[in-house]
Design a protein around this motif. Structure first.
Motif, PDB file in Angstrom:
ATOM      1  N   GLY A 175      -9.587   5.681   7.924  1.00 20.66           N
ATOM      2  CA  GLY A 175      -8.920   4.389   8.122  1.00 20.66           C
ATOM      3  C   GLY A 175      -8.391   3.919   6.829  1.00 20.66           C
ATOM      4  O   GLY A 175      -8.207   2.785   6.365  1.00 20.66           O
ATOM      5  N   ARG A 176      -7.133   4.877   6.453  1.00 22.27           N
ATOM      6  CA  ARG A 176      -6.305   4.684   5.727  1.00 22.27           C
ATOM      7  C   ARG A 176      -4.803   4.570   6.254  1.00 22.27           C
ATOM      8  O   ARG A 176      -4.634   4.755   7.137  1.00 22.27           O
ATOM      9  N   VAL A 177      -3.950   3.767   5.143  1.00 21.01           N
ATOM     10  CA  VAL A 177      -2.515   3.759   5.575  1.00 21.01           C
ATOM     11  C   VAL A 177      -1.931   4.601   4.602  1.00 21.01           C
ATOM     12  O   VAL A 177      -2.365   4.578   3.236  1.00 21.01           O
ATOM     13  N   PRO A 178      -0.936   5.207   4.660  1.00 24.92           N
ATOM     14  CA  PRO A 178      -0.160   5.182   6.089  1.00 24.92           C
ATOM     15  C   PRO A 178      -0.871   6.268   7.112  1.00 24.92           C
ATOM     16  O   PRO A 178      -1.385   7.071   6.751  1.00 24.92           O
ATOM     17  N   ARG A 202     -10.847  -0.224  10.320  1.00 25.41           N
ATOM     18  CA  ARG A 202     -12.278   0.317  10.467  1.00 25.41           C
ATOM     19  C   ARG A 202     -12.245   0.266  12.182  1.00 25.41           C
ATOM     20  O   ARG A 202     -13.409   0.666  12.784  1.00 25.41           O
ATOM     21  N   GLU A 258       0.291  11.571  -6.310  1.00 24.53           N
ATOM     22  CA  GLU A 258      -1.217  11.049  -6.317  1.00 24.53           C
ATOM     23  C   GLU A 258      -2.202  11.314  -7.331  1.00 24.53           C
ATOM     24  O   GLU A 258      -3.145  10.593  -7.439  1.00 24.53           O
ATOM     25  N   PHE A 272      -6.095  -5.157   4.864  1.00 23.52           N
ATOM     26  CA  PHE A 272      -7.102  -4.682   4.339  1.00 23.52           C
ATOM     27  C   PHE A 272      -8.475  -5.667   4.670  1.00 23.52           C
ATOM     28  O   PHE A 272      -9.561  -5.259   4.496  1.00 23.52           O
ATOM     29  N   GLU A 317      -1.804  10.786   5.443  1.00 19.85           N
ATOM     30  CA  GLU A 317      -1.478  11.492   3.984  1.00 19.85           C
ATOM     31  C   GLU A 317       0.020  11.121   3.853  1.00 19.85           C
ATOM     32  O   GLU A 317       0.582  11.824   4.254  1.00 19.85           O
ATOM     33  N   SER A 318       0.413  10.420   2.699  1.00 14.33           N
ATOM     34  CA  SER A 318       1.433  10.015   2.518  1.00 14.33           C
ATOM     35  C   SER A 318       2.393  11.340   2.147  1.00 14.33           C
ATOM     36  O   SER A 318       3.632  11.493   2.465  1.00 14.33           O
ATOM     37  N   ARG A 355       5.787   4.199   0.383  1.00 11.09           N
ATOM     38  CA  ARG A 355       6.351   5.332   0.498  1.00 11.09           C
ATOM     39  C   ARG A 355       7.217   5.756   1.614  1.00 11.09           C
ATOM     40  O   ARG A 355       8.333   6.223   1.632  1.00 11.09           O
ATOM     41  N   ALA A 407       0.883  -1.088  -0.082  1.00  7.14           N
ATOM     42  CA  ALA A 407       0.000  -0.071   0.068  1.00  7.14           C
ATOM     43  C   ALA A 407       0.716   1.258   0.053  1.00  7.14           C
ATOM     44  O   ALA A 407       2.101   1.047  -0.004  1.00  7.14           O
ATOM     45  N   ARG A 408       0.288   2.325  -0.160  1.00  7.56           N
ATOM     46  CA  ARG A 408       0.947   3.594  -0.099  1.00  7.56           C
ATOM     47  C   ARG A 408       1.910   3.942   1.170  1.00  7.56           C
ATOM     48  O   ARG A 408       2.797   4.661   1.091  1.00  7.56           O
TER      49      ARG A 408
END
Ligand SMILES: N[C@@H](CCC(=O)N[C@@H](CS)C(=O)NCC(=O)O)C(=O)O
Length: 221
Positions: free
Chosen positions: A51-54, A40, A102, A34, A65-66, A15, A11-12
């Protein structure tokens, strides 16, 4: 205070993993998936509200936000030399490429949803799959032109924007063949040859999103 990266393999968050290796930082990794809904749960949503990575726990704070994480890391740790802070003449380009990573990422997200997240054929749209692959190719052509002129995105050499964009290219090659983009392919090879990329790849964890090398768009008609 320990830096802690919340990461899902491929996943992102890769980075940030790669960049922190480039910067020689000490950090620990908290792995997620995931597919087990752990992103979640309320504890994780307190760190990353969508609920996102990183997500990165750092300096007594937590960031998501990467791109923002990349900016924060190079600004607070300038000794690594991977940012182009004002009044650097390359500041403008540095920011453009950071955000362009992005622009590529939105096509990757759409293609990942179409090919992988939607599990049944009837849920997918061949039109969207073809269109997004074509649009991804168009943005990679922009990269093709710039890395034809110099090894890294900026003329002065490798910087943190190569970690954000290099990751995007590494996922993009699963949807667009790089045969017609030889300079992008050579750029990706240069990224992957870096010791910090190799160290990050060794820590990435088992593949669970992209299990195929290539995802072909359905033929037209
Ligand atoms: N613009 C954000 C995007 C973050 C993002 O969407 N990450 C994906 C992984 S590549 C994610 O966590 N997806 C989980 C989900 O949508 O539930 C960034 O660069 O950090």
């Amino acid at each position: 205070m320990t830096i802690r990266l919340h990461h899902v393999a491929q996943a992102r968050s890769f980075r940030t993993l790669w960049l922190m290796h480039e910067m020689g930082l000490d950090f620990e990794i908290r792995r997620h998936s995931f597919f087990d809904k752990s992103l979640r749960n309320p504890d994780y949503l307190a760190l990353s509200p969508a609920g996102r990575v990183p997500a990165l726990e750092i300096d007594g704070r937590v960031m998501f936000e990467s791109g923002a994480i990349t900016e924060y890391l190079v600004e607070t740790r300038p000794e690594a030399g991977l940012g182009r802070l004002p009044p650097d003449a390359e500041r403008l380009e540095w920011l453009e490429w950071l955000h362009f990573a992005e622009t590529i990422g939105q096509h990757l997200a759409n293609l990942t949803q179409q090919h992988i997240a939607l599990r049944e054929d009837w849920m997918r749209s061949p039109t969207v799959m073809r269109l997004e692959a074509r649009r991804l190719e168009k943005v990679l052509e922009v990269v093709e032109r710039v890395v034809a002129r110099h090894d890294w995105l900026l003329p002065s050499g490798f910087s943190a924007v190569d970690t954000n964009l290099g990751y995007s290219v590494d996922i993009a090659r699963r949807f667009v063949p790089l045969g017609l983009l030889p300079n992008v392919a050579a750029y990706l090879d240069r990224c992957k040859a870096r010791p910090a990329f190799r160290a990050a790849a060794a820590e990435d964890g088992p593949a669970e999103i992209y299990t195929q090398d290539f995802y072909e768009a359905p033929a037209d008609g």
